[in-house]
Design a protein around this motif. Structure first.
Motif, mmCIF file in Angstrom:
data_model
loop_
_atom_site.group_PDB
_atom_site.id
_atom_site.type_symbol
_atom_site.label_atom_id
_atom_site.label_comp_id
_atom_site.label_asym_id
_atom_site.label_seq_id
_atom_site.Cartn_x
_atom_site.Cartn_y
_atom_site.Cartn_z
ATOM 1 N N CYS A 45 1.023 -1.072 0.227
ATOM 2 C CA CYS A 45 0.154 0.289 -0.177
ATOM 3 C C CYS A 45 0.911 1.271 -0.114
ATOM 4 N N VAL A 46 0.382 2.129 -0.785
ATOM 5 C CA VAL A 46 1.142 3.509 -1.077
ATOM 6 C C VAL A 46 0.491 4.000 -0.934
ATOM 7 N N ALA A 47 0.477 5.086 -0.282
ATOM 8 C CA ALA A 47 -0.311 6.368 -0.416
ATOM 9 C C ALA A 47 -2.226 5.687 -0.568
ATOM 10 N N GLY A 48 -2.614 4.832 -0.048
ATOM 11 C CA GLY A 48 -3.662 4.775 0.776
ATOM 12 C C GLY A 48 -4.255 4.005 -0.802
ATOM 13 N N ARG A 49 -3.117 3.407 -1.613
ATOM 14 C CA ARG A 49 -3.563 2.406 -3.113
ATOM 15 C C ARG A 49 -2.763 1.417 -2.976
ATOM 16 N N TRP A 50 -3.429 0.090 -3.011
ATOM 17 C CA TRP A 50 -2.614 -0.729 -3.698
ATOM 18 C C TRP A 50 -2.457 -1.064 -5.014
ATOM 19 N N SER A 51 -0.657 -1.256 -4.882
ATOM 20 C CA SER A 51 0.171 -1.777 -6.114
ATOM 21 C C SER A 51 0.927 -2.640 -5.610
ATOM 22 N N ARG A 139 4.617 9.773 -7.202
ATOM 23 C CA ARG A 139 2.689 10.153 -7.275
ATOM 24 C C ARG A 139 2.344 10.303 -5.168
ATOM 25 N N ALA A 140 3.010 9.878 -4.404
ATOM 26 C CA ALA A 140 2.343 9.408 -3.433
ATOM 27 C C ALA A 140 2.694 10.668 -3.002
ATOM 28 N N SER A 141 3.921 11.650 -2.821
ATOM 29 C CA SER A 141 4.493 13.002 -1.823
ATOM 30 C C SER A 141 3.514 13.810 -2.939
ATOM 31 N N ALA A 142 2.940 13.432 -4.453
ATOM 32 C CA ALA A 142 2.164 14.704 -4.434
ATOM 33 C C ALA A 142 0.896 14.530 -4.055
ATOM 34 N N GLU A 143 0.283 13.376 -3.390
ATOM 35 C CA GLU A 143 -0.916 13.523 -3.247
ATOM 36 C C GLU A 143 -0.707 14.729 -2.083
#
Length: 171
Positions: A45-51, A139-143
């Motif tokens: 999980c990265v920033a609430g998204r699973w990848s 992407r996680a940092s930008a979010e």
């Protein structure tokens, strides 16, 4: 291979037992060597998204056989080697700021450099996994930085760390 079973446990971390098909009372429905089990074990999980986290075997090396220039390979290895040691602003190449426009510009520049579509059809070898991970982190940092409340909390944490370091040096 047996089909997946539904587990009623919540997602509770990067390697969730619910995603792995595990609970405290049961064992995995797959053996560890099966492809599905390996793929599920790679989820994070990265920033609430699973990848899917692509693990690299050994240390990636600069190679002339790839469709990336050697200096680009060196730059990507340097960024990847820093891992989670750098903060969200540094990951986007910014000094800590509250300027939404600067954060947006930095994110677009980072996208231009790391987006997977830029490298479509190129021979990347292990650098494909490096690029995917770097892009996910950016992407996680930008979010995080794009949300004013989360950014304010993060800036407060950074200021607290700076104050603690100053207090420690003063002693």
């Amino acid at each position: 291979m047996r089909p997946a079973t539904v587990v009623a446990s919540p997602l509770d971390g990067p390697y969730s037992p619910a995603l792995l098909g595990l609970s405290a009372a049961t064992s995995s429905p797959w053996s560890a060597g099966e492809p599905v089990a390996r793929w599920l074990a790679a989820c994070r999980c990265v920033a609430g998204r699973w990848s899917v986290r692509l693990e690299l075997r050994g240390s990636p090396r600069v190679s002339d056989d790839l469709d990336l220039a050697r200096d680009e390979q060196d730059r990507l290895l340097g960024l990847w080697g820093q891992g989670d040691q750098i903060g969200h602003f540094e990951r986007l190449g910014l000094a800590p700021t509250g300027d939404d426009a600067a954060i947006r510009r930095a994110w677009l520049e980072t996208c231009r450099q790391l987006h997977p579509d830029r490298y479509y059809g190129k021979r990347l070898g292990a650098f494909a996994a490096i690029l995917a991970e770097l892009f996910d982190r950016a992407r996680a940092s930008a979010e995080l930085l794009g949300d004013p409340r989360r950014r304010a909390r993060y800036l407060a944490e950074l200021e607290a760390v700076v104050r603690d370091e100053a207090d420690t040096k003063a002693l």
